[in-house]
Enzyme design. Structure first.
Site, PDB file in Angstrom:
ATOM      1  N   ASP A 314       0.845  -1.172   0.000  1.00  0.00           N
ATOM      2  CA  ASP A 314       0.000   0.000   0.000  1.00  0.00           C
ATOM      3  C   ASP A 314       0.892   1.237   0.000  1.00  0.00           C
ATOM      4  O   ASP A 314       1.909   1.243   0.665  1.00  0.00           O
ATOM      5  CB  ASP A 314      -0.806  -0.002   1.298  1.00  0.00           C
ATOM      6  N   ASP A 351      -6.222  25.589   9.960  1.00  0.00           N
ATOM      7  CA  ASP A 351      -6.331  24.282   9.301  1.00  0.00           C
ATOM      8  C   ASP A 351      -5.627  23.215  10.159  1.00  0.00           C
ATOM      9  O   ASP A 351      -4.402  23.204  10.259  1.00  0.00           O
ATOM     10  CB  ASP A 351      -5.671  24.389   7.916  1.00  0.00           C
ATOM     11  N   GLU A 355      -1.871  18.423   6.332  1.00  0.00           N
ATOM     12  CA  GLU A 355      -1.432  19.262   5.215  1.00  0.00           C
ATOM     13  C   GLU A 355      -1.308  20.707   5.676  1.00  0.00           C
ATOM     14  O   GLU A 355      -0.318  21.391   5.397  1.00  0.00           O
ATOM     15  CB  GLU A 355      -2.433  19.205   4.044  1.00  0.00           C
ATOM     16  N   PHE A 384     -12.955  24.880   5.370  1.00  0.00           N
ATOM     17  CA  PHE A 384     -13.056  24.178   4.091  1.00  0.00           C
ATOM     18  C   PHE A 384     -14.464  23.632   3.932  1.00  0.00           C
ATOM     19  O   PHE A 384     -15.050  23.104   4.870  1.00  0.00           O
ATOM     20  CB  PHE A 384     -12.058  23.007   4.065  1.00  0.00           C
ATOM     21  N   SER A 385     -15.026  23.822   2.759  1.00  0.00           N
ATOM     22  CA  SER A 385     -16.314  23.180   2.510  1.00  0.00           C
ATOM     23  C   SER A 385     -16.247  22.473   1.171  1.00  0.00           C
ATOM     24  O   SER A 385     -15.503  22.885   0.278  1.00  0.00           O
ATOM     25  CB  SER A 385     -17.438  24.228   2.503  1.00  0.00           C
ATOM     26  N   THR A 388     -17.181  25.024  -1.818  1.00  0.00           N
ATOM     27  CA  THR A 388     -16.204  25.996  -2.319  1.00  0.00           C
ATOM     28  C   THR A 388     -14.867  25.351  -2.637  1.00  0.00           C
ATOM     29  O   THR A 388     -14.097  25.860  -3.440  1.00  0.00           O
ATOM     30  CB  THR A 388     -15.950  27.104  -1.274  1.00  0.00           C
ATOM     31  N   ARG A 389     -14.587  24.238  -2.014  1.00  0.00           N
ATOM     32  CA  ARG A 389     -13.313  23.536  -2.122  1.00  0.00           C
ATOM     33  C   ARG A 389     -12.142  24.487  -1.832  1.00  0.00           C
ATOM     34  O   ARG A 389     -11.108  24.441  -2.482  1.00  0.00           O
ATOM     35  CB  ARG A 389     -13.163  22.877  -3.499  1.00  0.00           C
ATOM     36  N   SER A 391     -10.335  26.949   1.653  1.00  0.00           N
ATOM     37  CA  SER A 391     -10.449  27.408   3.035  1.00  0.00           C
ATOM     38  C   SER A 391      -9.617  28.669   3.125  1.00  0.00           C
ATOM     39  O   SER A 391      -8.871  28.997   2.192  1.00  0.00           O
ATOM     40  CB  SER A 391      -9.940  26.327   3.994  1.00  0.00           C
ATOM     41  N   ASP A 529      -8.511  -4.241   2.589  1.00  0.00           N
ATOM     42  CA  ASP A 529      -7.410  -5.086   2.122  1.00  0.00           C
ATOM     43  C   ASP A 529      -7.704  -6.560   2.330  1.00  0.00           C
ATOM     44  O   ASP A 529      -7.012  -7.419   1.784  1.00  0.00           O
ATOM     45  CB  ASP A 529      -6.115  -4.768   2.893  1.00  0.00           C
TER      46      ASP A 529
END
Lengths: 688, 568
Positions: A314, A351, A355, A384-385, A388-389, A391, A529
């Protein structure tokens, strides 16, 4: 990661003491019967003892001292074999004992009513599959199960040997909990999935104790070959009596070869070295495996690991660190990079995703931007929504946003701005290199791009190189698009990849390799898996994984280290190689033994055969005894090798064969000539 | 050895090597191509469904049934030959025990001969019983080999071919055409081919018999010799038309006939290696096996050639000039090199024909032929049977090698498991057991000891040689043993049966098991089986197994004799 339990010293005093007692118990004929080669030696010991007793009582025929000397060393041969097995078992038992120590009588709080959290105390042994139990900080988890509610940190050192606590939470891939581990903080509601006595820890203990050890396919095949060889030698020895009687008749001198000498010859010729050490090798292999913190559900799987051609891994959490991280900021034309960094930092302050946090790290480490005092700047965060993609933050009347290129483009256009060509180019470049571009804007102005990248784990590339040298092809499995997948595959150095993988696609890939005759290994942790793990020939489930994944695998890696397969392959190959090397050694030994015993056995009938005695041994009786003593001592001498295993190096089959033939074939040919001569010298000193 | 001797050995082996490729290729075609129009008609005539594939069990059943019928037929013809036609010399019925022995001997491709041909068998027996079996038993061996090769080549199937089709094809397309050409060549060299009665001719030099009566005529035995000698050599049969086999001037009249017959001994067994490589799709595999055979063959040839160039110590004591080497029992027209090469070739291949008497060889000169048989007739060996025996040893070698490199062993992409090892063990064990137990009986039973004509270790070697020859289906006789007795006819017959079918059935079981397996493509962890390293390993396994099983017997026989004559 990768904590390896210290290998106990090969000959620890307490294990040795236990082994001596156990070897005596193994003299039970029913135990001996399980190993045909050693059973032949066992019968020979009894026969020569009886012959010796008869010679003592009537004083006729061969010297009683000679017969009893042979008998003594035959018993020693049997005991040495028992001892080797007992030591190997002793190591397993010692390991199991330390595991068992961690397990105490546990009282479980069985939930009577989920809503009110009302519990009743019951002994853990009375739990049934499907029961719900509440486990609080300080409690020992009473049985294997799945967390259905709550989050807790759990000390799993009892099974993993790893002292750092791990997080277990309901839902997702970290829901499996193991009986015998202890909750350190918070609480969990656990659904019991295994009956007491069949828990993971119980199976582990049974495995390392060797109680459930089954012979592996190659071990069975080798046992057949060894039994056949023993049968050939039995025929050789049995027919030697009439041959010798005829020769005495024909030459008119000497005595037919005695029963004692025939038994001695049989024991020397039969592959006793490998016969005596065969089961010790198997047990020691399993011990080695559990020392590297892998629990195998069957020896068959370990042996199969030695044959693996393809390894599926993976991507996330295996090849790369769990999450994508910001690596650099690329400013748009005419924008100061520091300006971009500042805005990126502001947009990410709220955030909490990995990331987002990595953006702050880059801002701080590459641009020296410290954290802001939020009280002072009074920002208004825009979360972030999915719609709207994006933030960001509204600050001092400015709208700072970060998000996917298309989303930000739409956003700035509505504000009357333009999406610069240079940014578009950067976005494309980052995507092609396997990264994820995030575009940052301030009001209608596009400032630049944050590059998010999958970070390949340190040292993983070297591990793949090693796998390749072992002849194993690595295949990365990822849900990413092919472009990203290709870039990461190239960076990590895997041989191939499967992008946009679904559980069905994984299963299909494994089947495709298997159809082509390849043996496929797979490491996995998630419930999705499980089908692929069940289909793979060697399936290593991560201990952090779900119960479903663990049930589907035939091995569990307690360290949850996906490249642990390298160690497993080593153990699998070592198992076979040690058996092969000792078989070769054992058979090669026979040549010297013939040269010692044949001239001695026929010394009275055909004195001319004396010229076959290339070692120049002192007397016929000493020559035969020396061969028997050598045969017994060589078993003891090889016990450490049997327990540690022959070293495996990933150098290709032909090279390995050449080396091992030289060491164990040629060595096996030469060593006994030296050894028998040396023992004969000692014997002639003793007997004068 | 003279340069001429070296040249003759090189010529014979060179001829052989030159034929390996074309013959091996055409045999691969014979066994793999689909049935032709005329062939289908032939099969229909014989009641064979040529398209029906057999599982290994059915294949083995067919092999056994065919073997049983063959034994029965040969037995019946011998017992009834007195009342059957084509018996100009009015030979009486052959005794029951000798008939049994001979029937088994020819049906198992052994061709051990306890009888003297020209004084026992009618022309009809020679032609319809013995010569027919020379063809069919050879074709049966090749059929089993082809079945095993299919086991390697096929994937995920239960069937390994059709025995009847393989039997007919081997006979019709390989053995008959080769024999026809070869027989004509022999006739050209002066080998008789006739059904007329024996000839009475006047002696050039009249002599006297034991009682002093003058002898002026000699009865010269003739018959359909060339046709039988051709297949006798090609089909690794070895059963001569005459008692003295190819030492007889009418069975092997000229140096050229000797050269051709020599090459014919090894021709098909060597070429089948190529067939094997061709049919499994990797010719290097065939060369590797052939190389392994030569690696064992050449040193033993060297030993015998060297040993036979040594003078016989007993004759040296009498002051006999022995510059030509040990010439007792050898034809002066062949000399040491050609006799020794024949002796080693005929025992390496399970042929058993002779052009000199092995009993008269020096102890070490006789050791090589004896041991070559004891190795299990896998160095060339019988047509088909030699190669399938060698492939079984290759399976054992691969197994050991696999363990030593830490990988489940595979040969030609097929994983070798417990079942294959079990069957391979039987293949190695059974002939070995027959040799040892048979020899033990021979030297213990009164009936056995009575037949031994020589004293000391040489007598032991004679019995050992007989059972080594029978159990490995060679048929070569050491002489010096009166073997045409109920005891030897019976026990040797039994050894031949076990040595043949006790090996064929496990080989077919391996074939069936392999055919069912999937094919594993070679990777970096796979041990290549076409390299000198593997050839070395294979040779080691064959030699070590042979040495460990027979060192004590060799020590009591030829080695003791050698050391004792040396010390005299």
């Amino acid at each position: 990661m990768n904590t390896r339990n210290e290998a106990p010293s090969l000959f620890r005093a307490d294990i040795l003491r236990g082994a001596v007692v156990a070897s005596l118990a193994k003299l039970d004929p029913r135990t001996q019967l399980r190993n045909p080669v050693m059973f032949a030696v066992y019968l020979g010991s009894i026969l020569t003892t009886l012959l010796g007793a008869r010679a003592l009582s009537d004083g006729s025929g061969e010297s009683a001292a000679f017969i009893l000397g042979i008998a003594l060393w035959l018993w020693a041969t049997v005991m040495f074999a028992n001892f080797a097995e007992a030591i190997a078992e002793g190591h397993g038992k010692a390991q199991a004992a330390s595991m068992r120590k961690s397990r105490t009588e546990v009282t479980a709080r069985r939930l009577i009513d989920l809503g009110t959290r009302q519990t009743a105390d019951v002994p853990a042994t009375e739990l049934r599959v499907g029961d719900l139990v509440l486990v609080r900080a300080g409690d020992v988890i009473p049985a294997d199960g799945e967390a259905v509610e709550g989050v807790a940190s759990v000390d799993e050192s009892a099974v993993t040997g790893e002292s750092a606590p791990v997080v277990r939470e309901s839902g997702g891939d970290r829901s499996a909990v193991t009986g015998g581990t202890r909750i350190i903080s918070d609480w969990l509601v656990v659904r019991v999935t295994t009956l007491p006595g069949q828990s993971f820890l119980d199976r582990m203990i049974a495995m390392v104790e060797g109680a459930k050890r089954q012979k592996t396919p190659n071990e069975i095949a080798l046992a057949i070959l060894l039994a056949a060889l023993t049968l050939v030698f039995l025929l050789v020895v049995v027919t030697l009596r009439p041959f010798s009687a005829y020769s005495v008749e024909a030459s008119g001198q000497g005595q037919p070869v005695s029963l004692t000498v025939l038994v001695a010859l049989l024991v020397c010729l039969a592959p006793t070295t490998i016969g005596a050490l065969l089961s010790a090798i198997g047990i020691a292999g399993m011990n080695r495996l559990s020392r590297s913190n892998v629990v195998a559900m069957s020896g068959r799987a370990v042996e199969a690991a030695g044959d693996v051609d393809v390894l599926l891994l993976d991507k996330t959490g295996t090849i790369t660190l769990g999450n994508r991280q910001a690596t650099r900021f690329v400013a748009a034309e005419g924008v100061i990079e520091r300006d971009l960094a500042e805005c990126a930092q502001l947009a990410s302050l709220a955030d909490e995703t990995p990331e987002g946090r990595s953006v702050l790290v880059v801002a701080k480490s590459q641009y020296g931007l410290r954290g802001r005092d939020l009280e002072q700047i009074k920002p208004h965060f825009v979360p972030f929504s999915a719609k709207t993609r994006m933030s960001g933050v509204n600050l001092d009347g400015q709208q700072i946003r970060k998000g996917a290129a298309e989303a930000v483009e739409a956003h700035v256009r509505t504000l009357g701005g333009e999406f610069p060509e240079s940014v578009r180019r950067t976005v494309r470049e980052i995507a092609q290199a396997g990264g994820t571009p995030l575009v940052v804007s301030r009001d209608a102005q596009v400032l630049g791009v944050i590059e998010l990248k999958d970070i390949v784990k340190g040292g993983i590339k070297e591990r793949f190189v090693e796998l390749r040298r072992m002849g194993i092809k690595t295949v990365m499995i990822t849900g990413d698009n092919p472009l990203t997948a290709a870039a990461i595959a190239a960076e990590a150095g895997v041989d191939d990849y499967l992008a946009e993988a679904t559980p069905e696609a994984k299963l299909a890939l494994i089947r495709e390799y298997q159809q082509g005759g390849r043996l496929v290994a797979m490491t996995g942790d998630g419930t999705n898996d499980a089908p692929a793990l069940a289909q793979a020939d060697v399936a290593v489930a991560m201990n952090t994984g779900t119960q479903a994944a663990k049930e589907a695998g035939n091995m569990v890696d307690l360290d949850s280290n996906p490249t642990k397969l390298i160690e497993i392959v080593h153990v699998g190959k070592q198992l076979l190689m040690t058996r092969g090397a000792l078989t070769t050694f054992s058979i090669a030994n026979d040549v010297a033994k013939y040269f010692a015993i044949l001239p001695a056995a026929f010394a009275s009938t055909y004195p001319a055969l004396k010229s076959l005695d290339v070692m120049g041994l002192s007397t016929p009786a000493n020559a035969i005894l020396a061969a028997v003593v050598f045969n017994a001592l060589v078993i003891v001498a090889l016990v450490p090798l049997a327990l540690k295993g022959v070293r495996y190096r990933p150098v290709g089959a032909a090279q390995l064969l050449r080396t091992n033939l030289l060491v164990y074939g040629l060595g096996g040919l030469v060593v006994p000539f030296v050894g028998i001569k040396a023992i004969d010298l000692l014997l002639s000193l003793v007997t004068g | 050895m003279t340069a001429n001797g070296v040249f003759q050995l090189a010529l014979a082996l060179g001829m052989l090597l030159a034929c390996v490729r074309p013959l091996g290729w055409s045999m691969a075609r014979v066994y793999s191509r689909p049935a032709m129009q005329g062939e289908r008609r032939l099969f229909r005539l014989l009641g064979i469904d040529s398209t029906a594939e057999m599982t290994w069990q059915r294949y083995a059943g067919a092999v056994l049934a065919f073997g049983f019928v063959s034994v029965l037929a040969v037995y019946a013809i011998q017992r009834l030959q007195a009342v059957l036609p084509l018996n100009p010399e009015a030979q009486p019925a052959v005794s029951p025990d000798s008939s049994f022995n001979t029937a088994v001997s020819f049906a198992t491709n052994t061709n051990w001969q306890g009888y003297g041909g020209e004084s026992t068998m009618s022309y009809l027996t020679q032609m319809t019983a013995l010569t027919v079996q020379n063809f069919l038993s050879a074709a049966a061996g090749m059929a089993v080999l082809v079945a095993l090769i299919r086991g390697f080549a096929r994937r995920n199937v239960d069937t390994i071919g059709n025995f009847w089709v393989d039997l007919v094809r081997g006979t019709v397309y390989v053995l008959v055409p080769l024999s026809l050409v070869f027989a004509l060549a022999l006739v050209w060299q002066g080998v008789p081919q006739t059904v007329s009665a024996y000839h009475d001719v006047a002696l050039v030099e009249p002599t006297a018999d034991g009682d002093g009566k003058p002898v002026t005529t000699q009865r010269i035995a003739v018959g359909p010799v060339a046709s039988q000698v051709a297949i006798k050599q090609l089909g690794t049969n070895g059963g001569g038309f005459f008692n003295t086999n190819s030492a007889h001037p009418l069975e092997n009249p000229t140096p050229l006939s000797n050269l051709l017959q020599l090459a014919a001994i090894l021709l098909i067994p060597a070429a089948l290696c190529w067939t094997f490589g061709e049919m499994v799709g990797d010719r290097r595999q065939g060369w590797a096996i052939l190389a392994a055979m030569f690696v064992i063959f050449l040193p033993l040839l060297g030993l015998t050639v060297w040993a036979e160039h040594q003078p016989n110590p007993a004759l040296t004591a009498l002051g006999v000039n022995q510059t030509a080497g040990n010439m007792e029992g050898k034809e002066t027209r062949f000399g040491v090199p050609n006799s020794a090469l024949w002796a080693v070739a005929t025992t390496a291949a399970s042929n058993g024909s002779v052009n000199s008497m092995h009993d008269s060889y020096t102890p070490l000169g006789g050791l090589a032929p004896l041991w070559l048989m004891q190795l299990g007739e896998v160095v060339f060996g019988g047509v088909g049977s030699g190669l399938y025996g060698m492939l079984v040893f290759a399976i054992v070698a691969v197994f050991l090698a696999g363990l030593m490199v830490g990988r489940t062993p595979e040969y030609l992409g097929k994983k070798i498991g417990a079942f294959e090892i079990k069957m391979a063990s039987l293949v190695v064990l059974l002939p070995c057991a027959m040799v040892l137990i048979g020899t033990a009986l021979g030297v213990s039973a009164e009936d056995g000891k009575k037949g031994v004509l020589n004293a000391g270790p040489h007598g032991f070697s004679e019995v050992l040689y007989a059972y080594s020859s029978a159990a490995n289906n060679n048929g070569s006789a050491f002489a010096g043993l009166s073997a045409n007795t109920p005891f030897y006819n019976g026990t040797l017959g039994l050894a031949m049966l076990v040595g043949r079918f006790g090996v064929m059935i496990p080989v077919l079981a391996i074939a069936g098991s392999l055919a069912r397996k999937k094919h594993t493509p070679p990777g970096p962890g796979t041990l290549p089986t076409h390299t000198p390293l593997f050839v070395f390993l294979l040779v080691s396994v064959v030699v070590v197994v042979g040495a460990l099983s027979f060192l004590p017997t060799l020590a009591l026989g030829p080695v003791a004799e050698h050391l004792m004559t040396g010390s005299n």
